[in-house]
Design a protein around this motif. Structure first.
Motif, PDB file in Angstrom:
ATOM      1  N   ILE A   1       3.314   5.816  -3.070  1.00  0.00           N
ATOM      2  CA  ILE A   1       4.532   6.452  -3.601  1.00  0.00           C
ATOM      3  C   ILE A   1       4.505   6.442  -5.126  1.00  0.00           C
ATOM      4  O   ILE A   1       4.823   7.446  -5.766  1.00  0.00           O
ATOM      5  CB  ILE A   1       5.800   5.749  -3.049  1.00  0.00           C
ATOM      6  CG1 ILE A   1       5.926   6.040  -1.557  1.00  0.00           C
ATOM      7  CG2 ILE A   1       7.046   6.201  -3.802  1.00  0.00           C
ATOM      8  CD1 ILE A   1       6.999   5.229  -0.852  1.00  0.00           C
TER       9      ILE A   1
ATOM     10  N   SER B   1       0.822  -1.199   0.000  1.00  0.00           N
ATOM     11  CA  SER B   1       0.000   0.000   0.000  1.00  0.00           C
ATOM     12  C   SER B   1       0.863   1.259   0.000  1.00  0.00           C
ATOM     13  O   SER B   1       0.571   2.232  -0.691  1.00  0.00           O
ATOM     14  CB  SER B   1      -0.907  -0.120   1.200  1.00  0.00           C
ATOM     15  OG  SER B   1      -1.374   0.919   1.773  1.00  0.00           O
ATOM     16  N   LYS B   2       1.970   1.278   0.739  1.00  0.00           N
ATOM     17  CA  LYS B   2       2.891   2.421   0.734  1.00  0.00           C
ATOM     18  C   LYS B   2       3.541   2.565  -0.640  1.00  0.00           C
ATOM     19  O   LYS B   2       3.698   3.678  -1.143  1.00  0.00           O
ATOM     20  CB  LYS B   2       3.978   2.253   1.807  1.00  0.00           C
ATOM     21  CG  LYS B   2       3.537   2.572   3.188  1.00  0.00           C
ATOM     22  CD  LYS B   2       4.714   2.466   4.144  1.00  0.00           C
ATOM     23  CE  LYS B   2       4.272   2.771   5.562  1.00  0.00           C
ATOM     24  NZ  LYS B   2       5.372   2.691   6.516  1.00  0.00           N
ATOM     25  N   LYS B   3       3.909   1.443  -1.251  1.00  0.00           N
ATOM     26  CA  LYS B   3       4.520   1.478  -2.585  1.00  0.00           C
ATOM     27  C   LYS B   3       3.530   2.042  -3.604  1.00  0.00           C
ATOM     28  O   LYS B   3       3.910   2.796  -4.486  1.00  0.00           O
ATOM     29  CB  LYS B   3       4.988   0.090  -3.005  1.00  0.00           C
ATOM     30  CG  LYS B   3       6.248  -0.360  -2.306  1.00  0.00           C
ATOM     31  CD  LYS B   3       6.691  -1.722  -2.805  1.00  0.00           C
ATOM     32  CE  LYS B   3       7.962  -2.164  -2.115  1.00  0.00           C
ATOM     33  NZ  LYS B   3       8.412  -3.481  -2.576  1.00  0.00           N
TER      34      LYS B   3
END
Length: 194
Positions: free
Chosen positions: A9, A4-6
């Motif tokens: 980003i 989810s962070k990737k």
């Protein structure tokens, strides 16, 4: 959670790239070579006088000897080239150094007809002047049309009253100029002669 962070980003990265492209759409169209002394200054029709003013400025700075004006019929037997010639003379360009090409009705025809006309003069280099937002397409068309000629071309964009390459999106007229230019640019890339 790491995936989810990737994704976040990656999405932010894509948005930054798209924003960069969006804000630079106007800048991409503008070409303004460092003007070098040339045998001629070649001005294309299609504006309200800024192109002739820029060309006359270059002429008076000693960047060209001949003053070539390209522009076809605009009403009945009146040509853009003739109107531009009158403007150039008012700006101090000697009539005897002005060469008229008065048939062109498109950028492609500006290139085609002036290429043939220049063969009659001792011209081996020219500065091509048009509106700043028009220069990318002008360069593409003229470079293609003159590729087998011995005439070296450079390009100088005249600042258009309405167009601002950094703020092309700030009013309707600028947006229309930009979109119209990109449509013609793409059309020419696919073989259309505008």
């Amino acid at each position: 959670m790491i995936k989810s962070k990737k994704r976040v980003i990656f999405c932010i990265f894509i948005l930054i790239v798209l924003a960069g492209l969006f804000f630079n759409l106007g800048k991409f169209l503008v070409i303004d070579d460092n003007s070098a002394k040339s045998d001629a200054i070649l001005v294309l029709s299609g504006d309200r006088g800024e192109r002739i003013e820029k060309a006359a400025y270059l002429f008076h700075k000693g960047y060209g000897h001949y003053f070539v004006i390209s522009g076809g019929s605009i009403y009945n037997d009146i040509t853009a080239a003739q109107l531009m010639k009158d403007h150039a003379i008012k700006l101090g360009v000697p009539e005897k150094l002005i060469i008229l090409e008065n048939r062109a009705d498109s950028t492609y025809e500006n290139a085609h007809f002036t290429k043939n006309l220049l063969k009659n003069y001792p011209i081996h280099s020219a500065i091509v002047v048009s509106s700043n937002y028009h220069m990318r397409r002008v360069k593409m068309i003229f470079d293609r049309e003159f590729k087998n000629e011995s005439i070296k071309l450079t390009y100088s964009g005249a600042k258009d009253w309405y167009f601002d390459e950094r703020r092309w999106f700030s009013n309707n007229k600028r947006i229309v100029l930009l979109l119209n230019e990109y449509m013609k640019f793409i059309g020419y890339a696919f073989g259309k002669n505008y």
